[in-house]
Design a protein around this motif. Sequence first.
Motif, PDB file in Angstrom:
ATOM      1  N   ASP A 143       0.983  -1.309   0.119  1.00 50.28           N
ATOM      2  CA  ASP A 143       0.116   0.021   0.015  1.00 50.28           C
ATOM      3  C   ASP A 143       0.876   1.130   0.056  1.00 50.28           C
ATOM      4  O   ASP A 143       0.475   2.238   0.751  1.00 50.28           O
ATOM      5  N   GLY A 144       1.922   1.210  -0.739  1.00 47.35           N
ATOM      6  CA  GLY A 144       2.685   2.351  -1.028  1.00 47.35           C
ATOM      7  C   GLY A 144       3.597   2.536   0.255  1.00 47.35           C
ATOM      8  O   GLY A 144       4.576   3.560   0.068  1.00 47.35           O
ATOM      9  N   GLU A 145       3.956   1.753   1.055  1.00 45.27           N
ATOM     10  CA  GLU A 145       4.942   1.767   2.158  1.00 45.27           C
ATOM     11  C   GLU A 145       5.731   0.690   2.095  1.00 45.27           C
ATOM     12  O   GLU A 145       5.530  -0.370   1.764  1.00 45.27           O
ATOM     13  N   GLU A 146       7.281   0.889   2.028  1.00 46.33           N
ATOM     14  CA  GLU A 146       8.320  -0.009   1.872  1.00 46.33           C
ATOM     15  C   GLU A 146       8.424  -0.853   3.323  1.00 46.33           C
ATOM     16  O   GLU A 146       8.511  -0.375   4.208  1.00 46.33           O
ATOM     17  N   TYR A 147       8.178  -2.040   3.333  1.00 46.79           N
ATOM     18  CA  TYR A 147       7.960  -2.802   4.454  1.00 46.79           C
ATOM     19  C   TYR A 147       9.842  -3.632   4.583  1.00 46.79           C
ATOM     20  O   TYR A 147      10.034  -3.490   5.771  1.00 46.79           O
ATOM     21  N   TYR A 148      10.107  -4.154   3.582  1.00 44.60           N
ATOM     22  CA  TYR A 148      11.409  -4.775   3.441  1.00 44.60           C
ATOM     23  C   TYR A 148      12.211  -4.574   2.425  1.00 44.60           C
ATOM     24  O   TYR A 148      11.547  -4.197   1.202  1.00 44.60           O
ATOM     25  N   ASN A 159      14.340  -4.706   7.914  1.00 44.08           N
ATOM     26  CA  ASN A 159      12.613  -4.571   8.510  1.00 44.08           C
ATOM     27  C   ASN A 159      12.661  -2.834   8.646  1.00 44.08           C
ATOM     28  O   ASN A 159      13.131  -2.352   9.183  1.00 44.08           O
ATOM     29  N   LEU A 160      11.758  -2.402   7.632  1.00 39.30           N
ATOM     30  CA  LEU A 160      11.412  -0.861   7.625  1.00 39.30           C
ATOM     31  C   LEU A 160      10.280  -0.493   8.269  1.00 39.30           C
ATOM     32  O   LEU A 160      10.072   0.855   8.772  1.00 39.30           O
ATOM     33  N   LYS A 161       9.441  -1.364   8.842  1.00 39.14           N
ATOM     34  CA  LYS A 161       8.145  -1.122   9.574  1.00 39.14           C
ATOM     35  C   LYS A 161       8.034  -2.129  10.662  1.00 39.14           C
ATOM     36  O   LYS A 161       7.802  -3.285  10.504  1.00 39.14           O
ATOM     37  N   PRO A 162       8.454  -1.662  12.017  1.00 44.10           N
ATOM     38  CA  PRO A 162       8.505  -2.613  13.027  1.00 44.10           C
ATOM     39  C   PRO A 162       7.334  -3.436  13.370  1.00 44.10           C
ATOM     40  O   PRO A 162       7.241  -4.304  13.778  1.00 44.10           O
ATOM     41  N   VAL A 164       5.499  -4.856  11.289  1.00 44.07           N
ATOM     42  CA  VAL A 164       5.442  -6.348  10.392  1.00 44.07           C
ATOM     43  C   VAL A 164       6.801  -7.187  10.517  1.00 44.07           C
ATOM     44  O   VAL A 164       6.664  -7.929   9.604  1.00 44.07           O
ATOM     45  N   LYS A 165       7.327  -6.872  11.376  1.00 38.65           N
ATOM     46  CA  LYS A 165       8.566  -7.597  11.811  1.00 38.65           C
ATOM     47  C   LYS A 165       8.257  -9.259  11.901  1.00 38.65           C
ATOM     48  O   LYS A 165       9.158 -10.014  11.467  1.00 38.65           O
ATOM     49  N   LYS A 166       7.091  -9.491  12.287  1.00 38.26           N
ATOM     50  CA  LYS A 166       6.663 -10.737  12.556  1.00 38.26           C
ATOM     51  C   LYS A 166       6.654 -11.647  11.401  1.00 38.26           C
ATOM     52  O   LYS A 166       6.794 -12.844  11.232  1.00 38.26           O
ATOM     53  N   TYR A 167       6.594 -10.986  10.137  1.00 42.26           N
ATOM     54  CA  TYR A 167       6.465 -11.630   8.906  1.00 42.26           C
ATOM     55  C   TYR A 167       8.180 -12.090   8.382  1.00 42.26           C
ATOM     56  O   TYR A 167       8.319 -12.585   7.477  1.00 42.26           O
ATOM     57  N   GLN A 168       9.071 -11.729   9.165  1.00 43.66           N
ATOM     58  CA  GLN A 168      10.346 -11.559   8.492  1.00 43.66           C
ATOM     59  C   GLN A 168      10.795 -13.323   8.441  1.00 43.66           C
ATOM     60  O   GLN A 168      11.732 -13.844   7.733  1.00 43.66           O
ATOM     61  N   HIS A 169      10.516 -13.969   9.239  1.00 42.35           N
ATOM     62  CA  HIS A 169      10.747 -15.660   9.130  1.00 42.35           C
ATOM     63  C   HIS A 169      10.440 -16.077   7.922  1.00 42.35           C
ATOM     64  O   HIS A 169      10.959 -17.210   7.756  1.00 42.35           O
ATOM     65  N   ILE A 170       9.379 -15.507   7.411  1.00 42.82           N
ATOM     66  CA  ILE A 170       8.813 -16.242   6.211  1.00 42.82           C
ATOM     67  C   ILE A 170       9.966 -15.838   5.045  1.00 42.82           C
ATOM     68  O   ILE A 170      10.326 -16.559   4.229  1.00 42.82           O
ATOM     69  N   LEU A 171      10.402 -14.671   5.075  1.00 41.38           N
ATOM     70  CA  LEU A 171      11.382 -14.093   3.945  1.00 41.38           C
ATOM     71  C   LEU A 171      12.596 -15.083   4.095  1.00 41.38           C
ATOM     72  O   LEU A 171      13.511 -15.141   3.408  1.00 41.38           O
TER      73      LEU A 171
END
Length: 357
Positions: A143-148, A159-162, A164-171
């Motif tokens: 949605d226009g914001e860089e997350y990773y 990680n640029l948005k604290p 959503v850090k919970k998704y980093q394990h997927i990456l």
Amino acid sequence: MECQRRRRWFSSAWFLILWVFAFRETQAAHHKHMGQFTAVGTAHSLLELSGISFMDDIELLSYSSIHQQINIKIPWASKAVGVDYITRIRNLLVDHEQNFRWTIQYLAKNDTDHNRNHTGQLLADCEIDNDIKVKSHVHLIWDGEEYYRIDEEIGHWENLKPEVKKYQHILDNPFWTNLRKSYMNQYCVDLMRKVVGYSNLKDNVPPEVTVSHHVNQGGSTILSCTATGFYPQSILLRWEKEGKLGVWGKETSSGILPNVDNTFYLQVTLELPPEDSARGYTCVVEHIELKTPAVYPVPENPTMEKPWVLALGIVLAIILMLSCAGAFIAWKKKKSGSTGQLQGSFPSTASPTLPPQ
């Protein structure tokens, strides 16, 4: 006779070496490939997936899930990479529509409005210099914001948005990590190598260079060297004084920027202290189309700091003078007409005639 044959062989071999060297110098350049994939959907479905690929800021191909077809923008590109390669990319994008659909649904699952449109973007870029990979990045945007984002050379997701850090394990999952590396090598770096190795994306164009200098209000001298209209983008601008390199002041650069015609622009300025007379300075430009470094001396007569300001002031002054003159003439005419009307409406001031006795 044997001596002559050896001499001819040596001459031919030397010519071949020079030709190969010249060819390598001509082909050796910096190239950049960037791909952008945009998925639009809701918590229920994927509405559209589109992709676009740029090579050296020239559009190479595009994809839309509506027609599930790849549109080649450079006609000879399909010959450079082969029809089978294009078909493989097309099938890959069709297969990955499900992954984009799953990603949007997963990220939008907590949205109270399940019919709201969301946009997920994946930006990937890679660069080669002399056919060697020098840079590679991936950016994930929601949605226009860089997350990773990740620099492939470092190999760690930032990680640029604290929240959503919970998704980093997927990456960081080994499966997705290996897949990302494989795709970046095959469809970013190797694809670029195939295209630029087949032909130039466009004809090489030498830069148009202008050099000027002016004195600012603080008494410092500003030297400016501008190169524009060149292709490819690899270029070097440097300042020399009496043919020597050195540090004489504060140097700034605009960076290499694209023009609307897919050529490039670069400006380098040098601010000298007031005691420096700016004599003997030259701007040296190196570009593949110049063959040898070109030297552009700084003109002796300084240019005005902002000539357009003076020109604009002169034009405005002329317009103001003409407007005032026109208004004055109109006022005079109006005054003359009003005076005539007033004289005709008032009775004569001569002595009245007395009636007969």
